[in-house]
Design a protein around this motif. Structure first.
Motif, PDB file in Angstrom:
ATOM      1  N   ALA A 184      -2.741  -2.950   6.055  1.00  0.00           N
ATOM      2  CA  ALA A 184      -2.424  -1.580   6.467  1.00  0.00           C
ATOM      3  C   ALA A 184      -1.252  -1.137   5.602  1.00  0.00           C
ATOM      4  O   ALA A 184      -0.110  -1.514   5.851  1.00  0.00           O
ATOM      5  N   VAL A 185      -1.541  -0.361   4.562  1.00  0.00           N
ATOM      6  CA  VAL A 185      -0.562  -0.043   3.526  1.00  0.00           C
ATOM      7  C   VAL A 185      -0.035   1.379   3.694  1.00  0.00           C
ATOM      8  O   VAL A 185      -0.818   2.321   3.865  1.00  0.00           O
ATOM      9  N   ALA A 186       1.291   1.536   3.616  1.00  0.00           N
ATOM     10  CA  ALA A 186       1.927   2.860   3.683  1.00  0.00           C
ATOM     11  C   ALA A 186       2.733   3.073   2.402  1.00  0.00           C
ATOM     12  O   ALA A 186       3.529   2.219   2.011  1.00  0.00           O
ATOM     13  N   ARG A 187       2.498   4.248   1.762  1.00  0.00           N
ATOM     14  CA  ARG A 187       3.187   4.552   0.506  1.00  0.00           C
ATOM     15  C   ARG A 187       3.704   5.986   0.535  1.00  0.00           C
ATOM     16  O   ARG A 187       2.996   6.904   0.936  1.00  0.00           O
ATOM     17  N   GLY A 188       4.929   6.182   0.053  1.00  0.00           N
ATOM     18  CA  GLY A 188       5.520   7.512   0.052  1.00  0.00           C
ATOM     19  C   GLY A 188       4.897   8.442  -0.963  1.00  0.00           C
ATOM     20  O   GLY A 188       4.763   9.644  -0.727  1.00  0.00           O
ATOM     21  N   GLY A 189       4.518   7.892  -2.126  1.00  0.00           N
ATOM     22  CA  GLY A 189       3.894   8.688  -3.185  1.00  0.00           C
ATOM     23  C   GLY A 189       2.406   8.457  -3.265  1.00  0.00           C
ATOM     24  O   GLY A 189       1.811   7.824  -2.390  1.00  0.00           O
ATOM     25  N   HIS A 190       1.813   8.946  -4.345  1.00  0.00           N
ATOM     26  CA  HIS A 190       0.378   8.767  -4.582  1.00  0.00           C
ATOM     27  C   HIS A 190       0.192   7.722  -5.676  1.00  0.00           C
ATOM     28  O   HIS A 190       0.584   7.940  -6.826  1.00  0.00           O
ATOM     29  N   TYR A 191      -0.405   6.598  -5.310  1.00  0.00           N
ATOM     30  CA  TYR A 191      -0.542   5.469  -6.226  1.00  0.00           C
ATOM     31  C   TYR A 191      -1.993   5.038  -6.432  1.00  0.00           C
ATOM     32  O   TYR A 191      -2.234   4.017  -7.068  1.00  0.00           O
ATOM     33  N   ARG A 192      -2.937   5.785  -5.907  1.00  0.00           N
ATOM     34  CA  ARG A 192      -4.346   5.397  -6.081  1.00  0.00           C
ATOM     35  C   ARG A 192      -4.726   5.458  -7.552  1.00  0.00           C
ATOM     36  O   ARG A 192      -4.083   6.111  -8.367  1.00  0.00           O
ATOM     37  N   GLN A 193      -5.825   4.750  -7.875  1.00  0.00           N
ATOM     38  CA  GLN A 193      -6.347   4.790  -9.244  1.00  0.00           C
ATOM     39  C   GLN A 193      -6.593   6.231  -9.662  1.00  0.00           C
ATOM     40  O   GLN A 193      -7.117   7.032  -8.895  1.00  0.00           O
ATOM     41  N   GLY A 194      -6.187   6.548 -10.882  1.00  0.00           N
ATOM     42  CA  GLY A 194      -6.371   7.898 -11.380  1.00  0.00           C
ATOM     43  C   GLY A 194      -5.133   8.764 -11.253  1.00  0.00           C
ATOM     44  O   GLY A 194      -5.079   9.847 -11.831  1.00  0.00           O
ATOM     45  N   THR A 195      -4.126   8.303 -10.503  1.00  0.00           N
ATOM     46  CA  THR A 195      -2.878   9.052 -10.403  1.00  0.00           C
ATOM     47  C   THR A 195      -1.882   8.529 -11.437  1.00  0.00           C
ATOM     48  O   THR A 195      -2.034   7.425 -11.966  1.00  0.00           O
ATOM     49  N   SER A 196      -0.845   9.308 -11.702  1.00  0.00           N
ATOM     50  CA  SER A 196       0.134   8.925 -12.722  1.00  0.00           C
ATOM     51  C   SER A 196       0.936   7.683 -12.337  1.00  0.00           C
ATOM     52  O   SER A 196       1.495   7.000 -13.202  1.00  0.00           O
TER      53      SER A 196
ATOM     54  N   SER B 211       2.098   1.625 -11.478  1.00  0.00           N
ATOM     55  CA  SER B 211       3.358   1.163 -10.887  1.00  0.00           C
ATOM     56  C   SER B 211       3.176   0.584  -9.497  1.00  0.00           C
ATOM     57  O   SER B 211       4.163   0.180  -8.863  1.00  0.00           O
ATOM     58  N   GLU B 212       1.966   0.549  -8.995  1.00  0.00           N
ATOM     59  CA  GLU B 212       1.698   0.034  -7.643  1.00  0.00           C
ATOM     60  C   GLU B 212       1.556  -1.487  -7.714  1.00  0.00           C
ATOM     61  O   GLU B 212       0.604  -1.997  -8.281  1.00  0.00           O
ATOM     62  N   HIS B 213       2.526  -2.207  -7.129  1.00  0.00           N
ATOM     63  CA  HIS B 213       2.518  -3.671  -7.195  1.00  0.00           C
ATOM     64  C   HIS B 213       2.539  -4.318  -5.814  1.00  0.00           C
ATOM     65  O   HIS B 213       2.905  -5.485  -5.706  1.00  0.00           O
ATOM     66  N   ALA B 214       2.153  -3.574  -4.790  1.00  0.00           N
ATOM     67  CA  ALA B 214       2.084  -4.145  -3.444  1.00  0.00           C
ATOM     68  C   ALA B 214       0.638  -4.500  -3.111  1.00  0.00           C
ATOM     69  O   ALA B 214       0.290  -5.677  -2.972  1.00  0.00           O
ATOM     70  N   GLU B 215      -0.219  -3.489  -3.001  1.00  0.00           N
ATOM     71  CA  GLU B 215      -1.633  -3.752  -2.736  1.00  0.00           C
ATOM     72  C   GLU B 215      -2.222  -4.637  -3.819  1.00  0.00           C
ATOM     73  O   GLU B 215      -2.961  -5.590  -3.524  1.00  0.00           O
ATOM     74  N   SER B 216      -1.913  -4.352  -5.083  1.00  0.00           N
ATOM     75  CA  SER B 216      -2.484  -5.131  -6.192  1.00  0.00           C
ATOM     76  C   SER B 216      -2.035  -6.587  -6.121  1.00  0.00           C
ATOM     77  O   SER B 216      -2.831  -7.506  -6.337  1.00  0.00           O
ATOM     78  N   TYR B 217      -0.762  -6.814  -5.799  1.00  0.00           N
ATOM     79  CA  TYR B 217      -0.268  -8.187  -5.669  1.00  0.00           C
ATOM     80  C   TYR B 217      -0.952  -8.912  -4.512  1.00  0.00           C
ATOM     81  O   TYR B 217      -1.377 -10.067  -4.645  1.00  0.00           O
ATOM     82  N   LEU B 218      -1.064  -8.239  -3.370  1.00  0.00           N
ATOM     83  CA  LEU B 218      -1.675  -8.882  -2.206  1.00  0.00           C
ATOM     84  C   LEU B 218      -3.157  -9.178  -2.445  1.00  0.00           C
ATOM     85  O   LEU B 218      -3.662 -10.218  -2.013  1.00  0.00           O
TER      86      LEU B 218
ATOM     87  N   VAL C  83      -8.650  -2.893   2.982  1.00  0.00           N
ATOM     88  CA  VAL C  83      -7.378  -2.208   2.771  1.00  0.00           C
ATOM     89  C   VAL C  83      -7.465  -0.787   3.327  1.00  0.00           C
ATOM     90  O   VAL C  83      -8.345  -0.013   2.941  1.00  0.00           O
ATOM     91  N   ILE C  84      -6.562  -0.473   4.245  1.00  0.00           N
ATOM     92  CA  ILE C  84      -6.421   0.874   4.791  1.00  0.00           C
ATOM     93  C   ILE C  84      -5.110   1.429   4.247  1.00  0.00           C
ATOM     94  O   ILE C  84      -4.056   0.802   4.404  1.00  0.00           O
ATOM     95  N   VAL C  85      -5.162   2.587   3.590  1.00  0.00           N
ATOM     96  CA  VAL C  85      -3.980   3.125   2.922  1.00  0.00           C
ATOM     97  C   VAL C  85      -3.640   4.520   3.443  1.00  0.00           C
ATOM     98  O   VAL C  85      -4.508   5.393   3.530  1.00  0.00           O
ATOM     99  N   ALA C  86      -2.358   4.715   3.769  1.00  0.00           N
ATOM    100  CA  ALA C  86      -1.809   6.056   4.023  1.00  0.00           C
ATOM    101  C   ALA C  86      -0.790   6.296   2.926  1.00  0.00           C
ATOM    102  O   ALA C  86       0.174   5.536   2.790  1.00  0.00           O
ATOM    103  N   GLU C  87      -1.008   7.320   2.104  1.00  0.00           N
ATOM    104  CA  GLU C  87      -0.067   7.562   1.017  1.00  0.00           C
ATOM    105  C   GLU C  87       0.283   9.043   0.911  1.00  0.00           C
ATOM    106  O   GLU C  87      -0.283   9.877   1.605  1.00  0.00           O
ATOM    107  N   GLY C  88       1.262   9.331   0.051  1.00  0.00           N
ATOM    108  CA  GLY C  88       1.776  10.690  -0.056  1.00  0.00           C
ATOM    109  C   GLY C  88       2.670  11.049   1.108  1.00  0.00           C
ATOM    110  O   GLY C  88       2.955  12.230   1.348  1.00  0.00           O
TER     111      GLY C  88
END
Length: 199
Positions: A129-141, A145-152, A166-171
Motif C-alpha cells: 500500500a504505497v503513498a507518494r506526494g508526487g507523481h512517480y508512475r511510469q511516463g512521468t518526469s 526517481s522512484e526507489h520505494a516500489e521499485s526496490y520492494l 501494489v496499490i498506489v495513492a500518489e499526487g
C-alpha cells in the motif's frame, strides 16, 4: 490463514499508507473472518539497525538477535503480508528498511546455488500500500526517481515472492484535487483486489 500487517509511516493517523494498508487488511478479513492477523508497527516498536555485533553474534546483542528471529518467524509464518509504504526522499523509510534487513537472510529466505539465486519465500502473497506526494508512475518526469516500489519489487522477487500486488495513492501533496484523485484511484484498485489468497 495467517496475515502479517506491517506499517512504517511516521505520520500516525494522518498517514495515507496506514489508511490503505488497514483497508486492505479489512477487505481480506471481510472475505475470511477467521484469518489470523499479526500487526507490526515499525514506528511504535522500531527495529534496530544491524551492526557488526549482529554478524558475530556478540553477547551484547543477543536480545536483539532474538527479536530479529521473531520478526523473521512472523514473516515466514504468514501466508499474506500487507505493507504500508510511505515514500520518503525517493525511497522507503528507514524503519521499513531495518525490517527488511531482518527477513532477507541467507539460508532462510534465499540461497545461492550452483544454478544461481534461489528465493525460498515462494508461497506468499505480498500486497504493498504505497503513498507518494508526487507523481512517480511510469511516463512521468519523476518515474526514474522512484526507489520505494521499485526496490520492494526487486527485494521480494529476490527472496522468491511471485505474487505481489501494489496499490498506489500518489499526487497527495500536489493539490487537493490531485490528492482526491489519487485516493480515489487507490481505493478503486483496492476494491478490485482479489481477496482470495489461494496459491
Amino acid at each position: 490463514m495467517k496475515l502479517l500487517h506491517i506499517d512504517s509511516s511516521i505520520l500516525g493517523e494522518q498517514s495515507v499508507s496506514r489508511m490503505l494498508s488497514g483497508a486492505i487488511v479489512q477487505r481480506l478479513k471481510d472475505h475470511n473472518p477467521a484469518i489470523d492477523i499479526v500487526h507490526r508497527d515499525l514506528v511504535a516498536v522500531p527495529v534496530p539497525h544491524l551492526t557488526g555485533d549482529h554478524l558475530s553474534a556478540s553477547p551484547a546483542v543477543m536480545d536483539d538477535i532474538a527479536f530479529g528471529e521473531t520478526l523473521l518467524g512472523e514473516f515466514l509464518n504468514a501466508d499474506v503480508v500487507v505493507i504500508g509504504v510511505a515514500l520518503y526522499n525517493l525511497t522507503i523509510s528507514s524503519q521499513l528498511r531495518t525490517w527488511i534487513d531482518r527477513i532477507v537472510i541467507a539460508g532462510k529466505t534465499f540461497r545461492y546455488t550452483e544454478n544461481g539465486l534461489e528465493g525460498l519465500a515462494r508461497n506468499k502473497r505480498v500486497i504493498l500500500a504505497v503513498a507518494r506526494g508526487g507523481h512517480y508512475r511510469q511516463g512521468t518526469s519523476l518515474a526514474a526517481s522512484e526507489h520505494a516500489e521499485s526496490y520492494l519489487r526487486s527485494i521480494f522477487a529476490f527472496i522468491g515472492v511471485t505474487r505481489l500486488d501494489v496499490i498506489v495513492a500518489e499526487g497527495l501533496a500536489v493539490s487537493d484535487a490531485h490528492r482526491e484523485n489519487g485516493m480515489q484511484t487507490a481505493f478503486e484498485a483496492l476494491s478490485a483486489l482479489e481477496p482470495c489468497c489461494d496459491f
